[in-house]
Design a protein around this motif. Structure first.
Motif, PDB file in Angstrom:
ATOM      1  N   THR A 105      14.600  -6.932  17.709  1.00  0.00           N
ATOM      2  CA  THR A 105      15.490  -7.070  16.556  1.00  0.00           C
ATOM      3  C   THR A 105      16.054  -5.560  15.646  1.00  0.00           C
ATOM      4  O   THR A 105      15.094  -4.660  16.067  1.00  0.00           O
ATOM      5  CB  THR A 105      14.869  -7.354  15.663  1.00  0.00           C
ATOM      6  N   VAL A 121      19.776  -5.922  21.150  1.00  0.00           N
ATOM      7  CA  VAL A 121      19.727  -6.870  20.127  1.00  0.00           C
ATOM      8  C   VAL A 121      20.643  -8.258  21.446  1.00  0.00           C
ATOM      9  O   VAL A 121      19.804  -9.304  22.072  1.00  0.00           O
ATOM     10  CB  VAL A 121      19.594  -7.141  19.259  1.00  0.00           C
ATOM     11  N   ASN A 125      17.937 -10.225  23.839  1.00  0.00           N
ATOM     12  CA  ASN A 125      18.305 -12.025  23.302  1.00  0.00           C
ATOM     13  C   ASN A 125      18.911 -12.219  23.970  1.00  0.00           C
ATOM     14  O   ASN A 125      19.179 -13.944  24.391  1.00  0.00           O
ATOM     15  CB  ASN A 125      18.333 -11.754  22.079  1.00  0.00           C
ATOM     16  N   TYR A 170      21.108  -9.404  15.517  1.00  0.00           N
ATOM     17  CA  TYR A 170      19.929  -9.987  15.789  1.00  0.00           C
ATOM     18  C   TYR A 170      20.494 -11.463  15.137  1.00  0.00           C
ATOM     19  O   TYR A 170      20.225 -12.289  16.132  1.00  0.00           O
ATOM     20  CB  TYR A 170      18.661  -9.752  15.009  1.00  0.00           C
TER      21      TYR A 170
END
Length: 267
Positions: A105, A121, A125, A170
């Motif tokens: 994050t 991120v 992610n 994020y």
């Protein structure tokens, strides 16, 4: 005519003989989910960047009788993602269950949000989550016509929050994980592979430390319908459902595990 054998509930949740790869499995939500899958009978590979934390996690899991292999991996690096897929398949023989839990994050107002944070991120992610899933899918799950993919998103995937934490990168990455989950489920259902996502709310962890230290756990809990934040058991049932045959007819779904926070109307 052959009579269909109806399994018991315990048999549907049983993972004996199955294998699972869990990224970010050395602490927090990842370790909790590793416990759940291991206790259900799966053989595990867990990953983390820090060898010390990974070894501690493996010792903890082995004390519970769980078979686990640690693999130190920096999933922010493409070559290490590809290496992880290779090593996991060599160790386990096949990967039945992939839990994409590793993530990062970065907080900051959108107008000042640095590209460094956005790229960090998005890479970890989303980009490398896709890369690992693609490799495990085409090398193990698709040829065997079986697989369970569980992506860990967040209730932050539903939008933003001006009051608690501004983290446009994020939130965007987790929203994309949900869309990726649904798109992949539509494609890979033909191979008997289910793809689902879990959206945790606030669970005390290293990643949520900013929130818990700034606002306090009690204040955060008071804003949730169940008047509590997540605990060390809160994700176990969800991940076991998606990883086992109990969830064999469920795919493309996004299950929020946030104490009801996402059910509330803001304003």
């Amino acid at each position: 005519m052959t009579e269909t054998r109806v399994r018991t509930v315990q048999q549907l949740f049983d993972l004996s003989g199955k294998t699972a790869l869990i990224t970010g499995g050395s602490r927090g939500l990842g370790l909790q989910m590793a416990e759940a899958l291991g206790e259900a009978g799966a053989r595990l590979v867990i990953t983390a960047r820090k060898e010390g934390e990974l070894q501690q996690a493996c010792a903890h899991l082995r004390e519970a009788g769980i078979q686990v292999t640690p693999m130190v991996t920096d999933l922010a690096r493409e070559e290490e993602v590809l290496s992880l897929a290779e090593r996991a398949l060599e160790t386990l023989g096949q990967v039945d269950i992939l839990v994409n839990n590793a993530g990062a994050t970065w907080g900051g107002a959108a107008e000042d949000y640095p590209l460094e944070g956005w790229d960090k991120v998005m890479t970890l992610n989303l980009r490398h989550l896709f890369l690992l899933t693609r490799e495990i899918g085409r090398r193990s799950m698709i040829p065997r016509r079986y697989g369970r993919v569980v992506n860990i998103a967040s209730n932050a995937a539903l939008g933003g929050n001006r009051e608690f934490m501004q983290a446009v990168g994020y939130n965007t990455s987790k929203g994309a994980v949900v869309t990726f989950t649904r798109a992949l489920a539509a494609e890979w259902g033909a191979y008997n592979i289910t793809v689902n996502a879990i959206g945790p709310g606030v669970f005390p962890s290293k990643m949520s430390r900013y929130l818990t230290e700034r606002h306090g756990v009690d204040d955060l809990a008071a804003r949730v319908p169940l008047n509590q934040v997540g605990d060390e058991e809160g994700l176990k049932g969800a991940v076991l459902l998606f990883a086992s045959d109990a969830g064999k007819h469920t795919t493309g779904q996004f299950l929020l595990v946030d104490g009801g926070a996402s059910a509330m109307i803001a304003g």
